[in-house]
Design a protein around this motif. Structure first.
Motif, short mmCIF file in Angstrom:
data_model
loop_
_atom_site.label_atom_id
_atom_site.label_comp_id
_atom_site.label_asym_id
_atom_site.label_seq_id
_atom_site.Cartn_x
_atom_site.Cartn_y
_atom_site.Cartn_z
N VAL A 164 0.73 -1.01 -0.02
CA VAL A 164 0.06 -0.07 -0.05
C VAL A 164 0.88 1.24 0.05
N MET A 165 1.81 1.40 1.15
CA MET A 165 2.48 2.47 0.99
C MET A 165 3.38 2.83 0.02
N PHE A 166 4.28 1.61 -0.73
CA PHE A 166 5.12 1.95 -1.72
C PHE A 166 4.36 1.93 -2.80
N GLY A 167 3.39 1.37 -3.02
CA GLY A 167 2.40 1.77 -4.17
C GLY A 167 1.93 3.04 -4.28
N ALA A 168 1.82 3.68 -3.47
CA ALA A 168 1.03 5.07 -3.36
C ALA A 168 2.45 6.08 -3.57
N LEU A 169 3.46 5.85 -2.91
CA LEU A 169 4.71 6.64 -3.06
C LEU A 169 5.25 6.63 -4.43
N ASP A 170 5.43 5.37 -4.91
CA ASP A 170 6.11 5.46 -6.07
C ASP A 170 5.40 6.12 -7.33
#
Length: 518
Positions: free
Chosen positions: A191-197
């Motif tokens: 969730v976090m890395f998907g949004a940040l990427d």
């Protein structure tokens, strides 16, 4: 976690009592009618916020008048003024001192503008979707729920406002489910890395430019922290100011923005990243206490990453400017403190209990919040009408209903936390909103479920995807959280906002709005 949904009453007295927990709205469980008593101290608090910036409000018009008068002077006027000033040294010194002092105070007290450059909402892969019938079949196959609990969950889902395309984490798709620390970490990373990427790709911001990081997740707080996971993944700089907020419920997204805003007032020329999410994997309830089963039915996978800036050069490309944040905390009241409470049931299984007083407490927190917010955002005409009826009621002790200001005159778009259908219904009624004002909230609940603190960003993304955001318009984000809290953030659009590429609504916005079964 917070929730508010609908379910019919159960023939069993215990089930009937539990079903009232933020599910079916009974007359005594609904949000209080705002046409009743208004606490004057919260009105005063709103004006305190306004008066705290009185010096700025006074200085700006004076400086504008001086500049206008100076621009209208001809060369002869300037020459006469100069001759006059040559023979009035004391006057010149006094005026210069006042000008320098006023300018210094204005510069030092003026809050730095905070810009929302961009944000991105995570959307899980299609294989993690949890259609209604699949959800119920899976719950039955786990063997953890008795027949009464299964029927209770079915009733909640039928009236929850959720559609068939919401997502649950991968660990919950197995039979039996496989919740573990590793699986929870993997959900958080996805969730976090998907949004940040996607956020970094859309904004072209480099990791070394980020000076502030604020992460909020209520129920999953591992060691190292979620914020440390982000620092490690993106190799953020060593002197980054990172914060990890836990246990603050669905309103923590606004709290995180407020913290980032305060930090941006102190640290110049930098970016702040706010990540709002919730973790489902280790917080699924496998017992039969009905007050703890509601979160299973409403909460789904989701998260958002937001890029804030105090750089003046970012104004041109930013989407919004932060105007106000108003936070209300009712934690001093014992009932409010315990209305959303994580605990173990009689069998030792952990879950979040939702009190039967949840709706009433949420309504009290909401009334406090909007009464404080009103003086900051409402037109003068609305405030005068409000005060006229309030004064008449106080002076003559008559049964006069206070005038409830029309918040539609202050805001163009509303992002009401998609905690459940009941909350959205009652806010629509009490704030006298139109169906189009709560459309974003209803459709977010239908498409993504209750994604906790990130739901207000999915709602804003919905409004953008519909092409409704115009320059100068104001957006009101309002969220509720355990504790009990109600928090508001007000944004102003700096331009006509187009939907971001790869947004959460990109391939489905044409199907919305849909009619939700009542």
């Amino acid at each position: 976690m917070e929730a508010g949904g609908n379910a019919p009453a159960d023939t069993n007295p215990t089930a009937r009592t539990s079903a009232r927990v933020g599910v079916q709205i009974q007359q005594s469980r609904r949000l209080p009618d705002f046409l009743q008593s208004v606490n004057l101290k919260y009105v005063k608090l709103g004006y305190h916020y306004l008066i705290s910036h009185l010096l700025t409000l006074c200085l700006v018009p004076v400086m504008i008048i001086i500049l206008i008068e100076a621009s209208q002077m001809n060369p002869d006027d300037i020459r006469q003024l100069w001759l006059h000033l040559q023979y009035n040294l004391v006057f010149v010194i006094t005026c210069s001192a006042i000008l320098v002092f006023g300018s210094t105070v204005y510069i030092m007290t003026r809050p730095r503008p905070v810009y929302l450059v961009d944000y991105f909402c995570y959307r899980a892969p299609d294989e993690l979707k949890a259609p209604f019938e699949s959800f119920m079949e899976h719950s039955r196959l786990t063997g953890d729920f008795d027949e009464s609990s299964l029927q209770f969950q079915r009733k909640i889902l039928e009236r929850s406002g959720l559609g068939d395309e919401t997502y649950v984490p991968e660990a919950m798709h197995f039979v039996p489910p496989r919740p573990s620390m590793q699986a929870a970490r993997e959900e958080a990373e996805q969730v976090m890395f998907g949004a940040l990427d996607n956020l970094f790709a859309n904004t072209n911001v480099k990791a070394k430019d980020i000076g502030i990081l604020v992460v909020n997740c209520s129920l999953f707080n591992p060691t190292p922290s979620l914020s440390a996971m982000i620092v490690n993944k993106y190799k953020l700089r060593g002197n980054i100011r990172s914060f990890n907020l836990g246990g603050m419920g669905c309103s923590a997204g606004v709290i995180a923005v407020d913290l980032a805003k305060d930090l941006l007032q102190v640290h110049r020329n930098t970016y702040a990243v706010v990540v709002s999410t919730e973790n489902i994997t280790q917080n699924w309830y496998f017992g039969n206490k009905k007050a703890m089963l509601i979160p299973n039915c409403l909460f789904r996978v989701g998260g958002a990453a937001v890029l804030l800036s105090n750089k003046s050069v970012d104004r041109r490309r930013a989407k919004y400017r932060l105007v106000h944040v108003v936070r209300t905390h009712r934690g001093s009241d014992d009932k409010a403190f315990r209305c959303v409470y994580q605990e173990q049931d009689d069998a030792g299984k952990t879950g979040v209990t939702l009190s039967k007083d949840l709706m009433a407490i949420a309504g009290g927190a909401l009334k406090t919040n909007i009464t404080t917010l009103g003086p900051l955002v409402l037109p003068i005409s609305e405030q005068l009408l409000f005060f006229a009826t309030l004064v008449l009621k106080k002076l003559f002790q008559k049964n006069i209903k206070p005038y409830i200001p029309d918040f539609k005159l202050a805001f163009d778009h509303f992002c009401i936390h998609a905690g459940g259908r009941a909350v959205i219904d009652e806010l629509e009624k009490n704030l006298q909103l139109l169906p189009e004002h709560v459309e974003a909230s209803r459709m977010t609940l239908h498409r993504f479920g209750n994604t906790s603190s990130s739901s207000i960003w999915y709602e804003l993304a919905y409004t953008e995807a519909k092409g409704r955001i115009r320059r100068g318009q104001r957006i009101w984000q309002i969220a509720f959280g355990s504790g009990f809290k109600c928090n508001s953030a007000v944004w102003q659009a700096l331009r006509h906002v187009k939907p971001a590429p790869n947004g959460p609504w990109e391939d489905c916005i044409d199907r919305y709005p849909v009619k939700v079964v009542q």
